[in-house]
Design an enzyme around this catalytic site. Structure first.
Site, PDB file in Angstrom:
ATOM      1  N   GLY A   1      -6.080-112.351   2.948  1.00  0.00           N
ATOM      2  CA  GLY A   1      -6.279-113.521   2.098  1.00  0.00           C
ATOM      3  C   GLY A   1      -5.067-114.438   2.130  1.00  0.00           C
ATOM      4  O   GLY A   1      -5.207-115.671   2.134  1.00  0.00           O
TER       5      GLY A   1
ATOM      6  N   GLN B   1     -11.007-113.080  -5.015  1.00  0.00           N
ATOM      7  CA  GLN B   1     -11.551-112.201  -6.064  1.00  0.00           C
ATOM      8  C   GLN B   1     -13.022-112.488  -6.355  1.00  0.00           C
ATOM      9  O   GLN B   1     -13.689-111.677  -6.982  1.00  0.00           O
ATOM     10  CB  GLN B   1     -10.739-112.329  -7.357  1.00  0.00           C
ATOM     11  CG  GLN B   1      -9.316-111.834  -7.247  1.00  0.00           C
ATOM     12  CD  GLN B   1      -9.215-110.315  -7.044  1.00  0.00           C
ATOM     13  OE1 GLN B   1     -10.183-109.571  -7.213  1.00  0.00           O
ATOM     14  NE2 GLN B   1      -8.030-109.856  -6.668  1.00  0.00           N
TER      15      GLN B   1
ATOM     16  N   SER C   1     -10.862-111.941   1.492  1.00  0.00           N
ATOM     17  CA  SER C   1     -10.038-110.832   1.971  1.00  0.00           C
ATOM     18  C   SER C   1     -10.843-109.542   1.972  1.00  0.00           C
ATOM     19  O   SER C   1     -11.514-109.224   0.980  1.00  0.00           O
ATOM     20  CB  SER C   1      -8.824-110.686   1.045  1.00  0.00           C
ATOM     21  OG  SER C   1      -8.108-109.521   1.373  1.00  0.00           O
TER      22      SER C   1
ATOM     23  N   HIS D   1     -10.030-106.281   1.875  1.00  0.00           N
ATOM     24  CA  HIS D   1      -9.750-105.107   1.040  1.00  0.00           C
ATOM     25  C   HIS D   1     -10.113-105.292  -0.428  1.00  0.00           C
ATOM     26  O   HIS D   1      -9.976-104.371  -1.225  1.00  0.00           O
ATOM     27  CB  HIS D   1      -8.290-104.645   1.205  1.00  0.00           C
ATOM     28  CG  HIS D   1      -7.251-105.499   0.553  1.00  0.00           C
ATOM     29  ND1 HIS D   1      -6.561-105.102  -0.560  1.00  0.00           N
ATOM     30  CD2 HIS D   1      -6.761-106.721   0.875  1.00  0.00           C
ATOM     31  CE1 HIS D   1      -5.687-106.040  -0.885  1.00  0.00           C
ATOM     32  NE2 HIS D   1      -5.790-107.023  -0.037  1.00  0.00           N
TER      33      HIS D   1
ATOM     34  N   THR E   1      -5.175-111.227  19.410  1.00  0.00           N
ATOM     35  CA  THR E   1      -6.356-110.409  19.725  1.00  0.00           C
ATOM     36  C   THR E   1      -7.014-109.944  18.432  1.00  0.00           C
ATOM     37  O   THR E   1      -6.334-109.493  17.506  1.00  0.00           O
ATOM     38  CB  THR E   1      -5.945-109.205  20.595  1.00  0.00           C
ATOM     39  OG1 THR E   1      -5.315-109.718  21.769  1.00  0.00           O
ATOM     40  CG2 THR E   1      -7.146-108.354  20.980  1.00  0.00           C
TER      41      THR E   1
ATOM     42  N   CYS F   1       8.085-106.755 -12.706  1.00  0.00           N
ATOM     43  CA  CYS F   1       9.521-106.547 -12.864  1.00  0.00           C
ATOM     44  C   CYS F   1      10.240-107.563 -11.988  1.00  0.00           C
ATOM     45  O   CYS F   1      10.240-107.465 -10.778  1.00  0.00           O
ATOM     46  CB  CYS F   1       9.868-105.135 -12.440  1.00  0.00           C
ATOM     47  SG  CYS F   1      11.511-104.682 -12.932  1.00  0.00           S
TER      48      CYS F   1
HETATM   49  N1  PLP Z   1      -5.576-114.395  -3.660  1.00  0.00           N
HETATM   50  C1  PLP Z   1      -5.928-113.646  -4.696  1.00  0.00           C
HETATM   51  C2  PLP Z   1      -6.631-114.284  -5.858  1.00  0.00           C
HETATM   52  C3  PLP Z   1      -5.666-112.281  -4.707  1.00  0.00           C
HETATM   53  O1  PLP Z   1      -6.022-111.543  -5.765  1.00  0.00           O
HETATM   54  C4  PLP Z   1      -5.001-111.714  -3.595  1.00  0.00           C
HETATM   55  C5  PLP Z   1      -4.643-110.297  -3.598  1.00  0.00           C
HETATM   56  O2  PLP Z   1      -4.379-109.702  -4.622  1.00  0.00           O
HETATM   57  C6  PLP Z   1      -4.660-112.545  -2.522  1.00  0.00           C
HETATM   58  C7  PLP Z   1      -4.962-113.878  -2.583  1.00  0.00           C
HETATM   59  C8  PLP Z   1      -3.971-112.009  -1.313  1.00  0.00           C
HETATM   60  O3  PLP Z   1      -4.888-111.303  -0.513  1.00  0.00           O
HETATM   61  P1  PLP Z   1      -4.333-110.323   0.621  1.00  0.00           P
HETATM   62  O4  PLP Z   1      -3.794-109.126  -0.075  1.00  0.00           O
HETATM   63  O5  PLP Z   1      -5.520-110.017   1.454  1.00  0.00           O
HETATM   64  O6  PLP Z   1      -3.295-111.077   1.362  1.00  0.00           O
END
Ligand code: PLP
Length: 394
Positions: free
Chosen positions: A71, A178, A198, A200, A236, A324
């Site tokens: 992302g 999200q 993204s 994951h 790639t 933190c």
């Molecule tokens: N944008 C948002 C709103 C996210 O919550 C996150 C990840 O927590 C990201 C971007 C970044 O995504 P990635 O971990 O795939 O770089």
């Protein structure tokens, strides 16, 4: 012990079917999709299939999807592309509550001489739309506003904002990392020019993402290299992960109703029960206009990190709204932007659920957490006497 995993906005488990689908592309079909031979060509066909699956989830055309590594890369690519293709414009509009993938880039761009406007939010985490309308100028190259906030789950009116930007001839990008897979997204009937997602966050592995770029949008690549992705992103292709992302998107489309019924039911049960059982706690963010899986709750007079450590003893995984920063515990930038009082912001916990959670797990949290808060408050140097907040003197 299997964890009770309520940290799905941080990352999700890879769906078992998704893992199975990617394994052959690590073992047997390891060819390069750009190769001329049949061995590589068959992999290329699978990548094309995955592109169709990703496009399908957001009702886009396959050629509007560019595979990326995450992302963050998608966000950086979109914003840098807009600036590169509009060299005469030096202004960027975003919000105070973006993910660092956008906010930190904004800070870097400010150092490079761009003007960056961050739209504020109100106490519910909702954007100030009057300020937004005023922020758009002839010098604005791009607006980048997240579809849904990762900490509170609050959903922003990105469609309406994109339409306003388009009326002014300004490109609109949304970080939908999200939102994708949790709420319906339809790019065919939208004014949004670019969208980040993204893998994951939707039960595909880490290290793969995508950027949607509307057909006809002027575009400048971020990674310069080979002719992969039609010259739009060198490098790639991460074939196994791309195949995983494709299937994860198809599954997300099938499970979206479950996300908005079952997952929402579990989230609401958790939230309502904690509000009822624990004194002096509150939900952060607009409760009506939120992702179905996210709940951000502040427990006054306790440290979020202390709560997390105690939850960890029961293998319950959540995350805190504090970070933190340089040795001092700062409440999150999102809660600060919302003006959440200090004693509340420090004790905030984000629960983010998925379709893999069970009601039994939620019941365990409901039974466990109130006792943890009570114990921690007994140790807190501050506590209430009647309506007053007093420092405890031992
Ligand atoms: N944008 C948002 C709103 C996210 O919550 C996150 C990840 O927590 C990201 C971007 C970044 O995504 P990635 O971990 O795939 O770089």
């Amino acid at each position: 012990m299997n964890p009770i995993y309520l940290d799905n906005n941080a990352t999700t488990r890879v769906a078992p079917e998704v893992l199975e689908a990617m394994l052959p592309y690590l073992r047997e079909f390891y060819g390069n999709p750009s190769s001329m031979h049949t061995f590589g060509g068959q992999v290329g066909r699978k990548v094309r299939g995955a592109r169709e699956q990703v496009a399908g989830l957001i009702n886009a055309a396959p050629e509007e999807i560019i595979f990326t590594s995450c992302g963050t890369e998608s966000d950086n690519t979109a914003i840098r592309s807009a600036l590169a293709t509009n060299p005469g414009k030096r202004h960027i509009v975003t919000t105070r509550v973006e993910h660092p993938a956008v906010l930190s880039l904004g800070a870097r761009l400010a150092q490079e001489g761009y003007r960056v406007t961050e739209i504020p939010v109100d106490a519910e985490g909702c954007l100030n739309m009057a300020r937004y309308a005023k922020s758009l100028t002839p010098d604005t190259a791009i607006v980048s506003v997240m579809w849904a906030n990762n900490e509170t789950g609050v959903i922003f009116p990105v469609e309406e904002m994109a339409a306003q930007a388009r009326n002014r001839g300004i490109l609109f990008h949304t970080d939908a990392v999200q939102a994708v897979g949790k709420i319906p997204i339809d790019m065919k009937n939208s004014s949004i020019d670019m969208l980040s997602l993204s893998g994951h966050k939707l039960h595909a592995p880490k290290g793969v993402g995508a950027l949607y770029v509307r057909k006809g949008t002027r575009y400048s690549p971020f990674l310069i290299g080979g002719h992969q992705e039609k010259g739009r992103r060198g490098g790639t292709e991460n074939v196994p992960s791309i195949i995983a992302l494709g299937l994860a998107c198809e599954l997300a489309a099938q499970k979206m109703t479950r996300e908005n019924t079952y997952v929402k039911f579990l989230r609401d049960k958790l939230e309502d029960s904690l509000l009822e059982k624990v004194p002096r706690c509150r939900v952060n963010g607009d409760r009506t206009n939120r992702l179905p899986n996210t709940s951000n709750i502040s427990f006054e007079f306790v440290e979020g990190e202390a709560i997390l450590l105690r939850l960890d003893e029961y293998a319950i995984c959540a995350s805190s709204g504090s970070a933190c920063t340089s040795g001092s515990l700062q409440p999150s930038h999102v809660l600060r932007a919302m003006g959440v009082p200090f004693t509340m912001a420090h004790g905030s916990i984000r629960f983010s659920l998925s379709i893999y959670n069970t009601e039994q797990e939620i019941d365990t949290v409901i039974d466990t957490l109130p006792g943890i808060i009570e114990n921690l408050r007994a140790l807190s140097p501050y506590w209430e006497v009647g309506d007053a907040i007093c420092a405890r003197v031992e």
